[in-house]
Design an enzyme around this catalytic site. Structure first.
Site: not given
Length: 475
Positions: A102, A173-174, A212, A317, A339
């Protein structure tokens, strides 16, 4: 006085002896100027480079040493090794001769946004940890949702305030598949009044046989029983798209057997998503076609609570007043990890710098080049178009000649793509559609022009002629 204490270095001595400053302002300025020069040189010369490298596995270890360097080196040495060893081992996705997989698009605005985000190095897991990063992501996702004409139910903010839906920027996308499958899984379990995972063996997932492969990987990661993953067969009669009647038939059989239908994958582009107001989620990747460098996948959901209920974490926290107020969204609760990078900045810089008109111009140009290539293929009776082109991907192959079998036709197409890629003058990928080996020609590299598409077509024609004239086709 303690002898041991007197033998130890003082704090001041330790500080004075530690002169390493990784963010020394002069170094930052000098390194970035050199990096900018490298990037400019790369983009002006990548067209002349072989799109595929001629290196062997392990080459970089041999050239750059097997053990880490103990002592520092001038930055110029690092840049020299980058040029001489790393660049020559790259597959150049930026090359205008890259037509595989792609388009991995990029732009000056995206590169700059990525650079600034990396320099700021913010970790935006909660709104309070990085208010601007969260606000920017919310804003740019709502901008893009408007360009796609998504229903307001997918918006973070509407004219009347915060909505029930919203979006998040993920890596690929996964990841979008995985988080939505987890949310669908938990919602289905709640629907059948399950308080735990004991009923997960009843949950069933559906996708076409053209979906996919990462979708099925995501299903396994989400804990679905492999026996309950349904692959809906497709064929040329639907241009290898989903047949709703087949889907309904298979779902009904599963439902009658006591299984619980859970989730489906949604199309990405607007004129393929009529009825999008009835789906739970939709995703698209600006790093593929919207001039925003990897990684940047946008996921919108109609009900953010489904995601946050499945993915929320609330350690002590990270507790804060902004979160407790309910007025903000903590994007950590809409993804796998905690994160997160400041991905929204580069997408905002692309959209703010270029505007809707230029982005549309870019997409229309790619579609026009792909259509021109498709027309060239259709005009040559040695080839056939396997699936009608919708956007900028052309699926084609050498057609069967005379008494050639399907196996022989597949083999000649394998020879063709191998010859093309070995030449390193163009790079194409392949797939199998309807049990036929097919070449994929993906237009859209940021540097591609019509002349590159035509040059690739000339290479394909000449290579095909050599194969056919050389009688390398097995009859």
């Amino acid at each position: 006085m303690d002898p041991a204490a007197s033998a130890s270095p003082s704090f001041d001595a330790c500080v004075q002896g530690s002169s390493f400053q990784p963010l020394n302002p002069e170094d930052v300025r000098a390194y970035l100027y050199k990096a900018a020069d490298f990037i400019m040189d790369y983009y002006t010369s990548v067209e002349s480079m072989p799109v595929l490298p001629d290196v062997k596995p392990g080459y970089l270890r041999d050239e750059l040493r097997a053990s880490p360097p103990e002592h520092s080196a001038p930055f110029d040495v690092t840049m020299k090794e980058l040029r001489t060893s790393v660049v020559r081992g790259m597959t150049h996705w930026a090359s205008p001769s890259f037509f595989a997989f792609f388009p991995s698009t990029n732009s000056a605005a995206a590169i700059t946004g990525e650079l600034i985000a990396s320099a700021m190095n913010t970790v935006g897991f909660t709104w309070q940890a990085a208010p601007a990063a969260t606000e920017m992501e919310v804003l740019v996702l709502d901008w893009l949702a408007q360009l796609l004409r998504l229903p307001t139910s997918f918006m973070n903010r509407t004219s009347v305030g915060r909505g029930t839906g919203g979006g998040v920027i993920l890596g690929t996308t996964s990841e979008a598949m995985l988080v939505t499958l987890v949310a669908a899984r938990d919602a289905a379990l709640r629907r059948i009044a399950s308080n735990g995972m004991s009923y997960i063996t009843r949950l069933t997932v559906y996708a076409t046989d053209q979906t996919h492969s990462t979708f099925f990987k995501a299903c396994r990661l989400a804990g679905f029983d492999p026996a309950n993953l349904r692959s809906i067969p497709t064929g040329p009669e639907t241009d290898y798209g989903l047949d709703p009647a087949k889907l309904l038939e298979i779902m009904q059989v599963d439902f009658d057997a006591g299984l619980v239908p859970t989730a489906c994958i949604c199309p990405e582009f607007r004129h393929h998503i009529d009825g999008v107001e009835r789906v739970d989620s939709i995703s698209m990747s600006p790093h593929k076609w919207l001039l925003t460098c990897l990684d940047c996948t946008c996921l919108w959901v109609r009900d953010t609570n489904r995601l946050t209920d499945a993915l929320e974490t609330n350690p002590e926290y990270l507790k804060n007043d902004a979160t407790e107020s309910g007025e903000v969204i903590d994007l950590k609760d809409m993804q796998i990890g905690v994160g997160r990078r400041f991905r929204g900045l580069k997408l905002w810089m692309v959209m703010r710098t270029y505007g809707t008109a230029k982005l549309q111009q870019h997409i229309r140009s790619d579609v026009a080049m792909a259509k021109a290539f498709e027309d060239l293929v259709r005009a040559d009776d040695r080839f056939e178009i396997v699936v009608p082109r919708n956007f900028a991907l052309v699926c084609f192959r050498i057609r069967a000649r005379g008494t050639m079998t399907e196996e022989a036709t597949d083999e000649v197409n394998r020879v063709l793509i191998n010859r093309l890629n070995i030449s390193r003058k163009a790079y194409l990928a392949h797939t199998v559609v309807g049990n036929r080996f097919v070449l994929r020609f993906a237009v859209g590299s940021s540097l591609q022009e019509d002349r590159h598409v035509r040059s690739a077509w000339e290479l394909i024609k000449k290579t095909t002629a050599k194969i056919i004239d050389g009688e390398e086709i097995v009859q």
